[in-house]
Enzyme design. Structure first.
Site, PDB file in Angstrom:
ATOM      1  N   ASP A 126      38.312  39.889  38.320  1.00 13.85           N
ATOM      2  CA  ASP A 126      38.457  41.343  38.332  1.00 13.85           C
ATOM      3  C   ASP A 126      39.435  41.772  39.431  1.00 13.85           C
ATOM      4  O   ASP A 126      39.376  41.252  40.553  1.00 13.85           O
ATOM      5  CB  ASP A 126      37.072  41.954  38.615  1.00 13.85           C
ATOM      6  CG  ASP A 126      37.046  43.460  38.447  1.00 13.85           C
ATOM      7  OD1 ASP A 126      37.243  43.925  37.315  1.00 13.85           O
ATOM      8  OD2 ASP A 126      36.819  44.175  39.452  1.00 13.85           O
ATOM      9  N   GLU A 141      42.776  39.501  35.817  1.00 20.10           N
ATOM     10  CA  GLU A 141      43.011  40.895  35.442  1.00 20.10           C
ATOM     11  C   GLU A 141      43.919  41.447  36.524  1.00 20.10           C
ATOM     12  O   GLU A 141      43.481  41.715  37.647  1.00 20.10           O
ATOM     13  CB  GLU A 141      41.693  41.681  35.404  1.00 20.10           C
ATOM     14  CG  GLU A 141      41.898  43.084  34.851  1.00 20.10           C
ATOM     15  CD  GLU A 141      41.248  44.202  35.648  1.00 20.10           C
ATOM     16  OE1 GLU A 141      41.145  45.308  35.131  1.00 20.10           O
ATOM     17  OE2 GLU A 141      40.843  43.971  36.813  1.00 20.10           O
TER      18      GLU A 141
HETATM   19  C1  NOJ Z   1      38.275  46.371  36.354  1.00 19.93           C
HETATM   20  C2  NOJ Z   1      37.048  46.365  35.482  1.00 19.93           C
HETATM   21  O1  NOJ Z   1      37.406  45.920  34.208  1.00 19.93           O
HETATM   22  C3  NOJ Z   1      36.524  47.772  35.490  1.00 19.93           C
HETATM   23  O2  NOJ Z   1      35.524  47.971  34.529  1.00 19.93           O
HETATM   24  C4  NOJ Z   1      36.051  48.109  36.869  1.00 19.93           C
HETATM   25  O3  NOJ Z   1      35.650  49.454  36.911  1.00 19.93           O
HETATM   26  C5  NOJ Z   1      37.162  47.896  37.909  1.00 19.93           C
HETATM   27  N1  NOJ Z   1      37.868  46.666  37.705  1.00 19.93           N
HETATM   28  C6  NOJ Z   1      36.585  47.859  39.284  1.00 19.93           C
HETATM   29  O4  NOJ Z   1      35.833  46.689  39.454  1.00 19.93           O
END
Ligand code: NOJ
Length: 554
Positions: free
Chosen positions: A210, A284
């Protein structure tokens, strides 16, 4: 190197499970790990290779579990550690891999470290694990810098010191309950390495990382020239902004894509490689320009990076072709595989994004078949295979912190997170015996898994077929190739149409136009995104907004 090139994850179809909305097993209105276990045979029937589970760790669940308070335990709302172990075991029995989320940019303010930091004094070891600073102004009433949270509002919150007085500020790029970790602190490194090993030892096959580009921060005490515009620019999937303005802001984001992150991933890669099996990781990381994304997937760093070009794409031939070429060329530079993502839990659902209704559905089916024919990894968000649209929710049902932090200006992401409809005739379409945590639209009975399974031309049956052909056809199934950009060859074709071949013998045709097209290509039609594709005298006719897969006859 050869073994890396033939690794399972290079061409995998990975299905994202958002556990809270997948299947409830105990009637509390929220999905759980036993619910996922009960649906593994369904997942297997989709011909996917792996599941990626959004967080199920201990969490106050302010941000859908991305606010982790103990990354090495299971939140009771999702079950127990035994359930997680059973899920890994049962998935493996079915030859399905398991990828779990890891959230290294921040911890929940309920994490024991944050509680320790609050109970400690400014300058203490406990505070050094986060970004705590004194405020500016006469009595420290102005935050240390002017950064905004990506979820809206300021990126800093002020704490009360143990004597009750107003004290230091801590940084949170997201919700105020998600305190950013300080990756210059060795405790943080050690703790995440421990978490990686913990889950690797439990048998997980990989991690979705993440905010992978966010861990290192620069110039933390400097103001940004336009912090509000910067936050808007970062919401690529939702906000409207002139391209030029967005580019100028994204070229230098002081808290994203800093050099320091790569050292972290080089260390993590050594950990992944020290375990048997082919453990993988996917970043991500929304970086700009996208070519910088290749830095995350150099051979000694992570394995994949999400390519979000299709997540924001229109059904437009020029845009799609340019995105495909750009992506294939970029990842080829580092011999990494491309990835393709049509939607996820943070973005509008595909049918909705493409306009909704019958037309949106047509375009979404066509876009899915285009995506499933591309080389590399594909990610499928739960319910995408059912052609679900975003649900329209009353404001009083919303739970996303984005909605609250923007005071309702941004409705947030709940619309895409509504629980799945399994059985048309059951209460809550078989999702739960209780009250679903988000209301499920009544018209979703028509989209339920059981009805779609009985309907030959349904969205679900199309996904089942395309994913099955994808994993068996000699031109589409996993192959060993250093230069993935050479895996497709574009054919000269009229405007608004995409046509490429993959060897041996596969041709794809996508008509993005509002009118039918007739092209001089023929062969056995393997699959089409809708009915009405016909062939005559060596020509194929495709209705508007249709993709078809053809097996060329020699
Ligand atoms: C990306 C995640 O996919 C999302 O759902 C989240 O709110 C943010 N990162 C913060 O962790």
């Amino acid at each position: 190197m050869a073994s890396q090139l033939s690794s399972w994850w290079r061409n995998a179809a990975i299905y994202q499970v958002y556990p809270r909305s997948f299947q409830d097993s105990n009637g509390d209105g929220e999905g759980d790990l036993q619910g996922v276990i009960s649906r593994l045979d369904y997942l297997k029937s989709l011909s996917i290779d792996a599941l990626w589970l959004s967080p199920f760790y201990t969490s106050p669940n302010i941000d859908g579990g991305y606010d982790v308070s103990n990354p090495r335990d299971v939140d009771p709302r999702f079950g127990s550690m035994r359930d997680a172990e059973e899920l890994i075991r049962e998935a493996h029995k079915r030859d399905l891999k398991i990828i779990v989320d890891i959230v290294p940019n921040h911890f929940s303010t309920e994490h024991v470290w944050f509680k320790e930091a609050l109970a400690s004094t400014p300058g203490s070891q406990a505070r050094a694990r986060f970004h705590f600073y004194d405020g500016r102004g006469q009595s420290g009433e102005i935050p240390p810098n002017n950064w905004c949270s990506i979820f809206g509002g300021p990126a800093w919150s002020r704490v009360h010191e143990s004597d009750g007085s107003l004290g230091q500020w801590y940084l949170h790029l997201f919700d105020s309950t998600q305190a950013d970790l300080n990756w210059e602190n060795s405790d943080v490194h050690a703790d995440f390495e421990r978490t990686l090993r913990f889950w690797l030892e439990k048998g997980v096959d990989g991690f979705r990382i993440d905010v992978a580009h966010g861990l290192a921060k620069d110039e933390i005490l400097n103001d940004h020239r336009d912090p509000e515009a910067l936050s808007r620019a970062l919401r690529l999937d939702v906000s409207e902004m002139a391209q030029e303005e967005r580019e100028s802001l994204l070229l230098d984001v002081p808290f994203f894509d800093r050099e320091g992150v790569h050292e972290i991933y080089r260390n993590w890669r050594k950990i992944f490689d020290s375990y048997p099996g082919e453990r993988m990781s996917v970043a991500e990381a929304w970086v700009y320009p996208s070519s910088r994304g290749t830095r995350y997937v150099r051979s000694d760093e992570l394995h994949q990076i999400f390519n979000f070009d299709f997540l924001i794409a229109e059904w437009n031939a020029d845009f799609l072709r340019a995105a495909i070429d750009k992506t294939l060329n970029e990842v080829s530079q580092v011999q990494a595989p491309p990835t393709w993502v049509l939607c996820n839990h943070d973005s509008p659902r595909l049918v909705t994004r493409l306009g909704g209704g019958e037309l949106g559905e047509k375009k979404a089916r066509a876009m899915a078949l285009l995506t499933h024919a591309l080389p590399g990894g594909i990610y499928i968000f739960q319910g995408e295979e059912l052609g679900l649209e975003d649900a329209i929710l009353p404001d009083n049902a919303r739970q996303d912190p984005v909605f609250f932090r923007t005071k309702g200006a941004d409705k947030g992401r709940d619309g895409a997170r509504v629980p799945l409809p399994w059985i048309a005739d059951e209460k809550n379409f078989g999702f739960t015996e209780g009250k679903p945590w988000l209301p499920m639209p009544s018209e979703w009975s028509k989209k339920s898994v059981d009805l779609q399974t009985k309907t030959h031309e349904s969205f679900l049956e199309m996904y089942r077929k395309s994913l099955s052909i994808r994993s068996n056809h000699p031109a589409l199934k996993p192959r060993i190739s250093r230069d993935v950009s050479s895996e497709i060859s574009w054919l000269p074709i009229q405007p608004g149409v995409l046509a490429f071949t993959r060897e041996p013998g596969f041709t794809l045709l996508s008509n993005c136009n509002d009118d039918p097209i007739r092209v001089e290509i023929s062969g056995e039609i393997l699959l089409a995104s809708q009915s009405g594709v016909t062939q005559k005298d060596g020509f194929t006719t495709l209705p508007a907004h249709t993709t078809c897969w053809i097996n060329r006859t020699p």
